[in-house]
Design a protein around this motif. Structure first.
Motif, PDB file in Angstrom:
ATOM      1  N   GLY A 108     -15.949 -51.479 -23.149  1.00  0.00           N
ATOM      2  CA  GLY A 108     -14.825 -52.113 -22.478  1.00  0.00           C
ATOM      3  C   GLY A 108     -13.610 -52.449 -23.304  1.00  0.00           C
ATOM      4  O   GLY A 108     -12.757 -53.219 -22.842  1.00  0.00           O
ATOM      5  N   ALA A 109     -13.472 -51.932 -24.525  1.00  0.00           N
ATOM      6  CA  ALA A 109     -12.255 -52.182 -25.290  1.00  0.00           C
ATOM      7  C   ALA A 109     -11.053 -51.628 -24.538  1.00  0.00           C
ATOM      8  O   ALA A 109     -11.105 -50.539 -23.953  1.00  0.00           O
ATOM      9  N   ASP A 110      -9.964 -52.391 -24.536  1.00  0.00           N
ATOM     10  CA  ASP A 110      -8.733 -51.948 -23.886  1.00  0.00           C
ATOM     11  C   ASP A 110      -7.864 -51.111 -24.818  1.00  0.00           C
ATOM     12  O   ASP A 110      -6.952 -50.417 -24.365  1.00  0.00           O
ATOM     13  N   GLY A 111      -8.108 -51.232 -26.103  1.00  0.00           N
ATOM     14  CA  GLY A 111      -7.328 -50.485 -27.074  1.00  0.00           C
ATOM     15  C   GLY A 111      -8.069 -50.354 -28.386  1.00  0.00           C
ATOM     16  O   GLY A 111      -8.991 -51.127 -28.669  1.00  0.00           O
ATOM     17  N   ILE A 112      -7.663 -49.387 -29.174  1.00  0.00           N
ATOM     18  CA  ILE A 112      -8.274 -49.125 -30.469  1.00  0.00           C
ATOM     19  C   ILE A 112      -7.191 -49.141 -31.540  1.00  0.00           C
ATOM     20  O   ILE A 112      -6.134 -48.517 -31.387  1.00  0.00           O
ATOM     21  N   LEU A 113      -7.475 -49.881 -32.608  1.00  0.00           N
ATOM     22  CA  LEU A 113      -6.659 -49.803 -33.827  1.00  0.00           C
ATOM     23  C   LEU A 113      -7.465 -48.991 -34.816  1.00  0.00           C
ATOM     24  O   LEU A 113      -8.503 -49.444 -35.303  1.00  0.00           O
ATOM     25  N   PHE A 114      -7.003 -47.788 -35.115  1.00  0.00           N
ATOM     26  CA  PHE A 114      -7.814 -46.844 -35.881  1.00  0.00           C
ATOM     27  C   PHE A 114      -7.240 -46.633 -37.282  1.00  0.00           C
ATOM     28  O   PHE A 114      -6.031 -46.461 -37.454  1.00  0.00           O
ATOM     29  N   GLY A 115      -8.138 -46.628 -38.280  1.00  0.00           N
ATOM     30  CA  GLY A 115      -7.772 -46.190 -39.625  1.00  0.00           C
ATOM     31  C   GLY A 115      -7.298 -47.306 -40.530  1.00  0.00           C
ATOM     32  O   GLY A 115      -7.731 -48.449 -40.447  1.00  0.00           O
ATOM     33  N   GLY A 116      -6.407 -46.935 -41.435  1.00  0.00           N
ATOM     34  CA  GLY A 116      -5.954 -47.869 -42.466  1.00  0.00           C
ATOM     35  C   GLY A 116      -6.862 -47.805 -43.667  1.00  0.00           C
ATOM     36  O   GLY A 116      -7.135 -46.723 -44.209  1.00  0.00           O
ATOM     37  N   ASP A 117      -7.366 -48.957 -44.098  1.00  0.00           N
ATOM     38  CA  ASP A 117      -8.290 -49.011 -45.227  1.00  0.00           C
ATOM     39  C   ASP A 117      -9.707 -48.732 -44.746  1.00  0.00           C
ATOM     40  O   ASP A 117     -10.187 -49.349 -43.791  1.00  0.00           O
ATOM     41  N   SER A 118     -10.366 -47.809 -45.432  1.00  0.00           N
ATOM     42  CA  SER A 118     -11.773 -47.546 -45.140  1.00  0.00           C
ATOM     43  C   SER A 118     -12.641 -48.586 -45.830  1.00  0.00           C
ATOM     44  O   SER A 118     -12.422 -48.916 -46.990  1.00  0.00           O
ATOM     45  N   TYR A 119     -13.648 -49.092 -45.102  1.00  0.00           N
ATOM     46  CA  TYR A 119     -14.585 -50.032 -45.690  1.00  0.00           C
ATOM     47  C   TYR A 119     -15.799 -49.320 -46.293  1.00  0.00           C
ATOM     48  O   TYR A 119     -16.721 -49.978 -46.764  1.00  0.00           O
ATOM     49  N   HIS A 120     -15.766 -48.000 -46.269  1.00  0.00           N
ATOM     50  CA  HIS A 120     -16.916 -47.228 -46.748  1.00  0.00           C
ATOM     51  C   HIS A 120     -16.530 -46.229 -47.831  1.00  0.00           C
ATOM     52  O   HIS A 120     -17.235 -45.255 -48.075  1.00  0.00           O
ATOM     53  N   HIS A 121     -15.384 -46.494 -48.479  1.00  0.00           N
ATOM     54  CA  HIS A 121     -14.943 -45.680 -49.608  1.00  0.00           C
ATOM     55  C   HIS A 121     -14.797 -44.204 -49.231  1.00  0.00           C
ATOM     56  O   HIS A 121     -15.069 -43.296 -50.021  1.00  0.00           O
ATOM     57  N   GLN A 122     -14.399 -43.962 -47.996  1.00  0.00           N
ATOM     58  CA  GLN A 122     -14.229 -42.596 -47.517  1.00  0.00           C
ATOM     59  C   GLN A 122     -12.781 -42.367 -47.102  1.00  0.00           C
ATOM     60  O   GLN A 122     -12.167 -43.244 -46.488  1.00  0.00           O
ATOM     61  N   PRO A 123     -12.234 -41.203 -47.414  1.00  0.00           N
ATOM     62  CA  PRO A 123     -10.871 -40.917 -46.951  1.00  0.00           C
ATOM     63  C   PRO A 123     -10.820 -40.822 -45.435  1.00  0.00           C
ATOM     64  O   PRO A 123     -11.759 -40.327 -44.803  1.00  0.00           O
ATOM     65  N   ILE A 124      -9.752 -41.313 -44.852  1.00  0.00           N
ATOM     66  CA  ILE A 124      -9.512 -41.149 -43.416  1.00  0.00           C
ATOM     67  C   ILE A 124      -8.402 -40.119 -43.295  1.00  0.00           C
ATOM     68  O   ILE A 124      -7.256 -40.373 -43.658  1.00  0.00           O
ATOM     69  N   THR A 125      -8.743 -38.940 -42.824  1.00  0.00           N
ATOM     70  CA  THR A 125      -7.847 -37.783 -42.876  1.00  0.00           C
ATOM     71  C   THR A 125      -6.971 -37.711 -41.631  1.00  0.00           C
ATOM     72  O   THR A 125      -7.276 -38.326 -40.594  1.00  0.00           O
TER      73      THR A 125
END
Length: 827
Positions: free
Chosen positions: A555-572
């Motif tokens: 039921g999320a109305d919106g998503i804020l995606f990306g920025g800093d990874s908390y798992h030391h993985q690049p977000i491409t």
């Protein structure tokens, strides 16, 4: 010539800095300064301080570098006007709202961007340059090469720290003090939780260092750049800054004197060398051991004072013998020691033993006033020490006495030479003109008209004897040109009076240099962004597609995606595009997040992402965390911009600045309480978001405790142990603060407790809050499903839930939750 900028937390420190050779001083009034616990200056004290410094050619920069709440704006407006009228040379600000207010109230008062503004890239510097700032204080995490690059590509002055205490967190980004103790570093009241003991533990709770390091894992050494002064000057830096408004005046004097000598040596063009005496002075006056921080590399654990978070003094020898019966210790010295000094013994068992050196003798019992390297000396120690214990001198009586002269002397030490011209003749008043090396003049005539002398005619020797008695004035007589026509008599009282009035006139001419005329600063070029097409009542911040799907399913109305990874993985870019596609398929809002810290070396990748967004997959908004990123998005896209909480929207002035600069929305500071939030929401020019759930970030740091102590960072290439296990810092109360490392190897410290406003989620809409956010990057998909579902359910409850609903909410929250600052605010 580069400016030597010194701190002053008191009147004595101000005098010590000026008399020791500072070119400029930074200090604070009683309010709005980032060192609220220093012995700051009231308005009378500030006015006197400015006059005192200006007479000696020293500039005064006043720190107004805290975030302010709306109730403080009227007082701040009045204070800014006072600073302008008192002659302040510049103000340092953190809060963009304060900068906006200063532009309106005192447009010709120069603005300096405090290090609390977290400016760490050329983009940030250029944004502030466009806004009319005259100087930017860079983050202390930058290298010499990065500083050189920024200096070469901007027109504003660049200021960097060269000595003193370091923050382990990027300055301006720390919430640890306020979340733990209610004292906000952004409000000038940091409680220094970084100087407390912590244990590095893995997911099982096991101490992974097991004595291989000290307990002070977040406590940096002190910055010391005495060996890098030529490189800093060559990089193009305008001002070199000493940290230390909380330090005693003796510290200010010693450090300023040492760096004054170093800077002057650089400009002489001779071979630059630092003497051992200079090194010892810096170490003796205060040190937690020294580091050059990130100026020449990534030092890892070698940047940390993990064994001791406070002054360690200067190593001056080891214990040779301890006579228990007579409590006499014999020390083999490798440095100077004298009666009146104080030492710490670092004993093998029991920590530290402190002793004052009194009645010192040599090994044969003969009295000594002092000892030097190689000597064996003896004196009494009140507690047991052991053979081979190290001995540190923590108080040097001679050094302290020498530095105290800079602020305890009634007469000035740093005097301005003047050339005097005297003309006297019968029937005319005597004229005295004083001229300094800058060409400023002070002139006065005697009230007495010269008469024929009966006994003692005026001579050059008599004139010199009276004119050179400049006493407590800032001047000293350099040359005297005396023209006396005939045998003339002038009373001594008249000579003294004309000297006094000529000095006063010269004072006023020297002070007139600091007067300013009104001028208009550049206008902010607004680039109003459209509001996001889709509203979002409940926004969930995630970093992976799996987390995103879990949020949407429940039921999320919106998503804020990306920025800093908390798992030391690049977000491409492909990850962003995939997230965008899912959002479009499901019809929900999708915002893209940028990293909190974007160094120049990372900026190209961010620019490429923004161009791809603009051309191929436009999100509903881009979230930015600093002025550089805000400017970058504004210049490269026409996308709506969301000013996230790192930009510290704490008052209406800041919200209005953000609106004028092009932001379409803003997330409020997590340090605001409910009353402040409701007031802001009722008057905000922008739609507002509040963070209501999740593990809040307390710090973001260039230093990584995991990589430094387990991965070999600072010695070799880090082995990234953070990718193999989960780690946390355990404090002295057994609270666990999770550690996560992002794709840029920044360490993020999360709060030990989970923020939860679930019992009050139904109230936010009535307050005027547009969107609520769940910080879910530290959650797994199952946790996200449970929390999002719970918030959607609780949001439908009445404003005053019944007992069953309250119990249900409590069961959903779990035991380890906090309401953050919603009900307590910050100091």
């Amino acid at each position: 010539m580069v400016e030597l900028l010194a701190p002053a937390g008191s009147e004595d420190s101000l005098k010590a800095a000026v008399e020791s050779g500072a070119d400029a001083i930074y200090l604070a009034g009683n309010f709005f300064g980032a060192r609220a616990y220093a012995n700051n200056f009231d308005e009378d004290g500030l006015a006197k301080a400015i006059r005192f410094a200006h007479l000696r050619g020293v500039r005064i920069h006043v720190t107004v570098n805290t975030v302010v709440n709306d109730s403080e704006i009227p007082a701040l407006r009045k204070y800014l006007r006072f600073l302008y009228e008192a002659g302040t040379d510049a103000i340092l600000v953190q809060d963009l709202g304060v900068a906006r207010l200063a532009r309106e109230t005192v447009p010709s008062l120069p603005l300096h961007a405090s290090t609390q503004m977290t400016v760490h890239s050329l983009a940030g510097v250029l944004a502030l340059q466009e806004l009319g700032f005259e100087r930017v204080v860079l983050s202390r995490e930058l290298s010499l090469d990065e500083i050189r690059y920024i200096c070469a590509n901007c027109q504003v002055e660049i200021e960097v720290f060269m000595h003193g205490a370091l923050c382990v967190c990027y300055s301006g980004q720390c919430l640890m003090s306020s979340m733990i103790g209610g004292r906000s570093g952004n409000r000038g009241r940091c409680a220094q939780p970084c100087r407390l003991p912590y244990t590095l533990v893995d997911e099982t709770g096991q101490d992974v260092l097991e004595g291989a390091a000290g307990k002070y894992l977040l406590s940096p050494r002190d910055l010391n750049t005495i060996d890098l002064i030529p490189q800093l000057i060559d990089a193009g830096v305008s001002s070199l800054k000493i940290e230390g408004r909380m330090k005693r005046p003796e510290y200010v004097a010693a450090v300023v004197q040492t760096y004054r000598q170093a800077i002057d040596t650089c400009y002489k063009g001779t071979n630059y060398q630092v003497t051992q005496e200079e090194r010892d002075t810096l170490a003796q006056i205060f040190n937690r051991d020294f580091t050059t921080a990130y100026l020449t590399g990534r030092p890892g654990k070698h940047m940390m004072s993990d064994r001791r978070p406070n002054n360690r003094g200067l190593l001056i020898g080891r214990v040779s013998v301890y006579d228990r019966d007579h409590r006499l210790v014999t020390i083999k010295l490798n440095g100077q020691l004298a009666n009146g000094d104080q030492v710490d013994f670092w004993v093998k068992v029991g920590g530290r033993v402190t002793a004052s050196v009194q009645d010192m003798t040599d090994e044969k019992g003969r009295p000594l006033q002092s000892g030097k390297a190689g000597d064996l000396v003896r004196f009494c120690v009140p507690m047991t020490v052991h053979e081979h214990d190290r001995v540190f001198k923590v108080y040097d009586g001679a050094l302290m006495e020498r530095t105290r002269k800079t602020f305890r002397s009634a007469d000035p030490i740093r005097r301005i030479p003047v050339n005097a011209v005297v003309r006297a003749a019968i029937g005319k008043p005597l004229m005295l003109r004083l001229t300094d090396k800058e060409g400023h003049t002070g002139e006065a005539l005697t009230h007495f008209i010269g008469e024929p002398a009966r006994n003692r005619p005026l001579t050059e020797a008599i004139v010199r004897g009276q004119i050179e008695r400049l006493g407590t004035s800032v001047y000293s007589l350099n040359t005297l040109t005396c023209s006396i026509e005939g045998s003339v008599m002038i009373p001594m009282s008249e000579l003294n009076d004309v000297r006094r009035r000529a000095v006063e006139d010269l004072d006023e001419h020297r002070l007139a240099v600091y007067s300013r005329s009104e001028q208009k600063l550049p206008k902010i070029h607004t680039n109003m962004q459209p509001l996001p097409k889709k509203a979002s009542r409940l926004m969930v911040s995630v970093e992976t597609i799996e987390q995103m799907r879990a949020a949407i399913e429940t039921g999320a109305d919106g998503i804020l995606f990306g920025g800093d990874s908390y798992h030391h993985q690049p977000i491409t870019p492909n990850d962003y595009q995939k997230a965008w596609g899912i959002a479009r398929e499901t019809g929900i809002r999708i915002d893209f997040n940028l990293p909190r810290i974007i160094r120049d070396s990372h900026q190209k990748a961010i620019e490429n992402l923004l161009v791809s967004c603009r051309e191929n997959f436009e999100p509903d908004a881009i979230h930015v965390h600093n002025i550089g990123a805000l400017s970058l998005v504004k210049n490269l896209t026409r996308l709506p911009i969301h000013a996230d909480y790192s930009l510290i929207a704490y008052n209406l002035q800041t919200l209005e600045f953000l609106r004028d600069y092009g932001a379409a929305e803003a997330t409020l500071s997590p340090e605001l309480n409910i009353g402040q939030i409701r007031s802001l929401a009722a008057n905000s020019p922008l739609p507002l978001t509040c963070i209501v759930h999740g593990k809040l970030e307390l710090m973001v740091s260039e230093y990584c405790v995991i990589g430094s102590f387990l991965g070999g960072e600072g010695q070799n290439t880090c082995t990234h142990p953070c990718t193999k296990k989960s780690y946390a810092l355990k404090d002295r109360k057994d609270a666990l603060f999770p550690l996560v490392t992002d794709q840029f190897c920044h360490m993020h410290i999360l709060n030990s407790k989970t923020l939860s406003m679930m019992p009050h989620v139904m109230e936010f809409e009535s307050w005027g809050i547009h969107s609520l956010r769940i910080e879910a990057k530290a959650m797994n998909p199952d946790q996200i499903r449970r929390i999002v579902r719970a918030y959607q359910t609780a949001a439908a409850f009445p404003v005053e839930p019944d007992e069953a609903q309250k119990n249900w909410i409590q069961a959903q929250e779990g035991p380890e939750v906090t309401r953050g600052h919603y009900f307590r605010g910050v100091l």
